[in-house]
Design a protein around this motif. Structure first.
Motif, PDB file in Angstrom:
ATOM      1  N   SER A   3      -8.471   2.677   1.463  1.00 46.36           N
ATOM      2  CA  SER A   3      -9.264   2.707   0.232  1.00 46.36           C
ATOM      3  C   SER A   3     -10.717   3.022   0.541  1.00 46.36           C
ATOM      4  CB  SER A   3      -9.161   1.362  -0.494  1.00 46.36           C
ATOM      5  OG  SER A   3      -9.950   1.363  -1.651  1.00 46.36           O
ATOM      6  N   ILE A  47      -0.742   3.862  -1.696  1.00 44.33           N
ATOM      7  CA  ILE A  47      -1.381   3.608  -3.001  1.00 44.33           C
ATOM      8  C   ILE A  47      -2.827   4.091  -3.016  1.00 44.33           C
ATOM      9  CG2 ILE A  47      -2.045   1.808  -4.628  1.00 44.33           C
ATOM     10  CD1 ILE A  47       0.426   0.258  -3.808  1.00 44.33           C
ATOM     11  N   GLY A  75      -7.507  -2.705  -9.606  1.00 41.96           N
ATOM     12  CA  GLY A  75      -6.641  -2.612  -8.433  1.00 41.96           C
ATOM     13  C   GLY A  75      -7.310  -3.158  -7.190  1.00 41.96           C
TER      14      GLY A  75
END
Length: 549
Positions: free
Chosen positions: A50, A142, A195
């Protein structure tokens, strides 16, 4: 067969359980902390990828402008984590196989394995080599999908703040409260990136779960270490073995020795013990039998189920002995000694005990060996009594007696508490680093917002308060969620330690002040992780923040 020929029967399943009885004691700790370790790996991978996507917006834009398809961009980030994951899994598998050998040797010690061999199967290594990289890829997928969705123009531009309107409704509602403006702004920030906030809260939950588990284990093991110690006064072990050649013969008989030990100044309780090997009818192995006489109150306090054997034909044993021999409280066995045999009923289960030893009383020993004498005496002194003075008096009574001060052996408590504490520190640091990474990403994304807030008068201290407040609420929620998970994990561990049977009083260790402090543990993890990037954001100047605008 004639009536009475069969003395006992044993299923092959009993032998099968005996092979794994000692190993089962390791499983709760390794399984639980292994699962927590896997969750840590997932959180680390998710946070790293991320962060790489957020900090590499311009890089993603350049790749797409050169002709990389969205799927190829995702493949870049998955490959970025897959290579170190494969190397790490290979090294970890080699280390795991090297460590597993000595652990298995200890876990399966104490039983006769015969021709059976205990080794390491090939399939766990294959599962680790294939499963762990797959888990890493799934954890990275993800956040990598976000790079898939970004267009080249959107990715290459400098402005990377969240889209307009995300979380603004919550922030407007909070601004209408009496909370300070910096706090209301901070509490609304997690809703802009739900998220990422959930990932951060998962790290905090993991940290609080581990802290709760370790707190419960520490309380249980401390209570276990103090069991059977009476009032905490000194204990003197007196050996009265048969003299070797050249040594003095005992002056006193067995009953006279016990009576003399009771009469010495400072003595409170005295227990005599005879130790010998006996054979269980129907079993090939001999076992040790402890026969006690005198004050057995401290021994009785270690009974978890049933009661202490007070009458002839009664015995007690630890969970390891019962499991290896397929017995439980209420079962009967026949013990053989000195050509005689006597039926014995298991009337009590001890908290712990040797897998090859059981405890009984002097009345049972009299049936098997009437002339056997005690080999050891344990004298518990009154509170405040001088132990050295008592030892000197014992030596003066009979030179053949060998008294020694018993030192508390809390090896099991120290090992479990130490192991759990180290693992807790590691997972807490990882959880704090997860918060650190999230706050750092939020600051990077909201640099323009910080510049605008500073330009209209927000002070550095308010910036710190706003940044810390953005994760403080996650810390509270993480604490409330992590506490019940930690309590459940604690119960699973203490209920499945095969070599120790904890009484219910040692499992019920939770109290309201303790639980309130554990909620603060989540806030502490969040604040510690956010403090450094918050101070870094407070030091940013307006010109530096708005330079790219």
């Amino acid at each position: 067969m004639p009536a009475g020929s069969l003395t006992t029967a044993q299923s092959y399943l009993t032998l099968k359980r005996a092979f794994s009885a000692q190993a089962d004691a390791y499983l709760p700790f390794m399984t639980l902390f292994g699962g927590l370790g896997l969750l840590v790996s997932v959180l680390i991978v998710g946070n790293v990828v991320s962060g790489a996507v957020v900090s590499g917006h311009r890089h993603i834009g350049v790749l797409k402008s050169l002709g990389f398809t969205p799927n190829q961009v995702v493949a870049v980030y998955l490959t970025m984590v897959s290579i170190p994951a494969i190397i790490g899994c290979a090294v970890g598998t080699l280390i795991g196989n090297a460590v597993a050998g000595p652990i298995l040797k200890v876990a399966f010690s104490g039983i006769e394995t015969g021709s059976a061999s205990v080794g390491i199967s090939w399939w766990p290594s294959v599962v680790c080599l294939v499963g762990m990289p797959a888990l890493v890829v799934m954890a990275a997928l993800i956040p990598a999908v976000r790079a898939h969705r970004l267009s080249a123009a959107q990715a290459i531009t400098a402005g990377s703040a969240p889209r307009t309107g995300r979380g603004l409704r919550i922030q407007r509602r909070l601004s209408g409260t009496r909370l300070p403006r910096a706090v209301s702004l901070g509490l609304g920030q997690p809703f802009a990136r739900p998220g990422r906030s959930l990932l951060t809260m998962a790290a905090i939950v993991l940290g609080v779960t581990t802290v709760t588990l370790t707190t419960g284990l520490t309380s249980t093991m401390v209570a276990y270490g103090n069991a059977g110690k009476g009032n905490g006064s000194a204990r003197i072990d007196v050996q009265a073995d048969a003299p070797a050649r050249g040594q003095n013969a005992p002056k006193l008989s067995d009953p006279q020795t016990e009576q003399r030990l009771r009469s010495l100044p400072g003595a409170d309780q005295v227990t005599a013990r005879a130790l010998t090997k006996v054979r269980l009818a129907g079993y090939t192995q001999t076992v040790f039998a402890n026969f006690y006489r005198g004050d057995t109150q401290d021994l009785a306090s270690e009974i978890v189920k049933g009661h202490w054997p007070n009458r002839a034909g009664e015995a007690a044993a630890g969970p390891a002995f019962l499991k290896q021999h397929g017995l439980s409280v209420g079962d009967r066995v026949t013990i053989q000694l000195n050509g005689k045999q006597a039926p014995v009923t298991i009337v009590g289960e001890l908290m712990e005990g040797n897998a090859q030893a059981l405890d009984s009383n002097w009345q049972t020993l009299t049936q098997l060996h009437p002339t056997m004498q005690a080999a050891e005496y344990t004298a518990r002194l009154a509170r405040g009594a001088d132990a050295q003075r008592y030892i000197t008096a014992v030596k003066a009574t009979d030179p053949a007696l060998r008294p020694a001060l018993r030192h508390s052996d809390d090896t099991a408590t120290t090992t479990v508490v130490g192991f759990a504490s180290v693992f807790t520190v590691l997972l807490t640091v990882v959880a704090a680093l997860g918060v650190f990474n999230t706050v750092l990403l939020n600051i990077r994304e909201r640099r323009r917002d910080l510049g605008m807030l500073k330009s209209i008068g927000m002070t550095p201290r308010q910036v710190v308060v706003m940044t810390v407040s953005s994760v403080a609420a996650l810390g509270v929620i993480g604490g409330l969620l992590g506490i019940p998970l930690g309590i459940v994990a604690h119960r699973l561990v203490v209920d499945h330690v095969g070599v120790i049977s904890f009484p219910e009083s040692m499992k019920q260790v939770w109290h309201t002040p303790q639980l309130a402090a554990l909620v603060l543990a989540g806030v502490t993890i969040a604040v510690l992780g956010a403090l450094i990037p918050a101070r870094s954001a407070a030091r940013l100047t307006i010109a530096k923040v708005l330079h790219n605008e």
